[in-house]
Design a protein around this motif. Structure first.
Motif: not given
Length: 674
Positions: A244-250
């Motif tokens: 989930m962090i990877a998907a939201a990370a910019e």
């Protein structure tokens, strides 16, 4: 022993009873069970903290308040037969055993890790809990041969309620279980009303390790194919937090890339943008803050850079970057000569100061130039010198009075902590009133002095405030507790607001300080357990959404730090982040450098899954890898602490300024002459 008993009593009073648990049997049991016996020896001092603690096999011993809440929800009483799924260290089983009693009651507890089951069995036996039976197995299928149970408690989060556990409830029995995705569950209470009828009640949001088993999650994080709800509808899929962090990370470019700062334009309309750091000796944090600050100054009109540094030292830098000239025509002593010199005397800060000086030279209006200001209060000696220098010039009579008033402080200017020890005697308490009187006298002459030199007056009044606050700080720091921390951060916040007020209603500031200062203290155990506040909290309270709090973190690399206060700087290896920390989740995302916007309107799903408190690492100017857990980790709720988080998976130490960085031909006003 008395001290441990007091800690246990305080835990019950402050962490459990105050949160609404009124069940006397639960409160009495938690007063009786020695939680320190259920954690590793090096964790014993944290046994009564308001947080979960790590145990072997990657598991945790639950937060005391959660243990109490689950037992209370299950309505465990004397004589009950209770099934617990997830023995762990055995702590919850011991509390339940204390309540059900040795006569008719019994606790059956299942643990899938054989090593944990063995150690829990030995520990419970040593402590005299003969009414507990531990076995190794799959807790999701229960313990059919010992059913029915009056209560079942599950200490891990499943995709839904295992049918086997519902079947093993007695009529009138209560099942308490977390249900939902990984690290984001709803605590359910299921009550069996008849052979086929069950009541269901939601008891709030919780976060537990995954419930692994035939009727829970599979080892690889998927849901076993044969495990369906009674109505044959699929339960939630398990999406890991790192995913989930990877998907939201910019993903971010290198801080030296001009594109880096553009990611932070979304906060360009704020009154205050606070930029943190997870250590005082990491190059990437300084370079990133410099890149963000340049963007805020150039594109969004910020004119205040306020840093976690002494006011007099920063004032010398400010005179250089705004071409204000030296005080009384005399060049400043090189700033930041006290420990820890590398915190501000490093190549990254010097490069930013050069940029700020060049930028200001292109700004015609002096009042639109961006200043560099210190928020901190440590340098009493420098502050005293600055105030006396100012008064010598504008009011020699007042300067003579000030010298008298500051006289009792001067013997300890080189080591102000010595003053703190001396101040414990009554003879030194008179200094506090004297310096406050001096501050008041300086402020009362504001109109007279301001007409002569507004910038220099602001400098002198702030130094007077600093001395008054620092005197109290060095005195109370020897009493311990939160008072000295709160005094310091309140002083820094008041300095920030004084700068904003002095520069006018359109003024905007960017703040550089440690994560422990700029993250909202109310969302960490600093505030929850120790009663400490900080600049971030005070800015949110004063400015609301007009303040942006941005934290920084790293997984591993090197850092410039000392082993103890006043000792030499070393380049130390940063240990990889702990498995139970926010840093490890970011590391496992696989994104080496990113911005994570934690606001609900931007990334609600990842924010919700990160809400439960976890360990977060804090490294200051001291770093002790051998005692890292005790010395550098603290509990926090990251999305409530910060509005955003900047991640560098691997970082390197700052480079202190040394003779090799000396430059010929620089003006006398250049602050970093070496």
């Amino acid at each position: 022993m008395a001290n441990v008993n007091q800690q246990r009593q305080r835990m019950v009073d402050t962490q459990i009873a105050r949160r609404g648990i009124r069940n006397e049997a639960v409160l009495a049991a938690m007063r009786a069970v020695p939680r320190e016996r259920f954690v590793a020896a090096d964790m014993a001092e944290f046994a009564y903290a308001d947080s979960p603690l790590p145990i072997p096999e990657g598991q945790t011993i639950s937060q005391p308040a959660i243990v109490a809440a689950m037992i209370d929800a299950a309505e465990v009483g004397p004589g009950d037969r209770v099934l617990e799924v997830g023995t762990g260290s055995g702590y919850a089983a011991a509390v339940i055993a204390q309540i059900v009693g040795h006569d008719a009651g019994h606790v059956f507890t299942i643990e899938r890790h054989s090593a944990l089951a063995q150690s829990a069995t030995s520990r419970l036996r040593e402590l005299g809990y003969g009414n507990v039976t531990v076995r190794v197995g799959d807790g999701t299928v229960g313990w059919a041969e010992e059913a029915p149970f009056d209560a079942i408690l599950v200490s891990a989060g499943g995709p839904d309620v295992p049918p086997a556990l519902k079947d093993q409830l007695a009529v009138g029995g209560r099942l308490v279980i977390p249900v939902g995705a990984e690290h984001e569950q709803t605590l359910l209470k299921i009550v069996r009303r008849s052979g086929t009828a069950y009541d269901r009640e939601e008891r709030g949001r919780v976060a537990f390790v995954p419930l692994i088993g035939a009727q829970g999650w599979a080892e690889d994080g998927t849901r076993p194919s044969g495990n369906l709800n009674p109505d044959h509808t699929p339960g939630p899929t398990r999406r890991t937090v790192p995913t989930m962090i990877a998907a939201a990370a910019e993903p971010l470019p290198d801080p030296d890339d001009p594109a880096f700062g553009r990611f932070f334009d979304r906060w360009g309309d704020r009154r205050v943008v606070l930029l943190g750091e997870a250590s005082h000796g990491t190059s990437e944090f300084y370079r990133a803050r410099a890149a963000i600050t340049k963007r805020l100054v150039e594109r969004h009109g910020f004119t205040i850079v306020a840093v976690e540094a002494d006011w007099p030292d920063a004032a010398a830098v400010d005179r250089h970057v705004r071409d204000r000239g030296a005080r009384n025509g005399v060049a400043d002593e090189p700033p930041f000569q006290r420990f820890p010199t590398w915190m501000w005397r490093n190549t990254d800060v010097a490069a930013f100061v050069d940029w700020l000086h060049d930028h200001n030279r292109g700004v015609a209006a002096p009042d639109r130039r961006t200043g560099f200001y210190g928020l901190d209060l440590y340098n009493m000696g420098g502050s005293i010198a600055a105030v006396l220098d100012y008064l010598d010039r504008v009011d020699p009579e007042a300067a003579a009075v000030a010298r008298e008033r500051y006289g009792c402080l001067t013997p300890w200017q080189k080591d102000p902590s010595t003053y703190g020890r001396a101040a414990l005697t009554q003879g030194f308490r008179r200094c506090e009133a004297a310096v406050i009187d001096q501050c008041r006298a300086l402020l009362e002459k504001r109109l007279d002095y301001a007409g002569k030199d507004g910038d220099r007056f602001l400098d002198a009044t702030q130094n007077a405030r600093l001395i008054a606050t620092a005197e109290r700080y060095y005195r109370i720091m020897y009493y311990g507790g939160a008072e000295s921390w709160n005094l310091r951060d309140t002083h820094m916040f008041e300095t920030l607001t004084a700068l904003l007020d002095a520069k006018g209603p359109q003024a905007r500031a960017v703040v550089w300080a440690h994560n422990s200062h700029i993250g909202d203290a109310r969302q960490t155990d600093m505030g929850i357990t120790r009663g400490e506040l900080n600049i971030g909290q005070l800015c949110r309270e004063r400015f609301g959404d007009a303040a942006a709090l941005i934290g920084f973190g790293t997984h591993s690399g090197t850092v410039a730090a000392a082993t103890d206060w006043g000792e030499a700087m070393e380049v130390k290896r940063v240990r990889p982040s702990r498995p139970d920390s926010y840093e490890r989740l970011c590391h496992e995302s696989g994104v080496p450098r990113f911005l994570l916007d934690l606001r609900a309107e931007r990334n609600e799903a990842v924010r919700r899954c990160l809400l439960p408190s976890r360990l977060e690492r804090f490294i200051g100017v001291i770093y002790r890898p051998d005692t890292e857990l005790r010395s550098h980790y603290s509990e926090a709720s990251l999305p409530q602490q910060f509005d955003a988080y900047v991640w560098f998976d691997e970082t390197r130490a700052v480079t202190p300024l040394g003779p090799e960085h000396a430059r010929s031909g620089v003006p006398d006003t250049y602050p970093f002459g070496v």
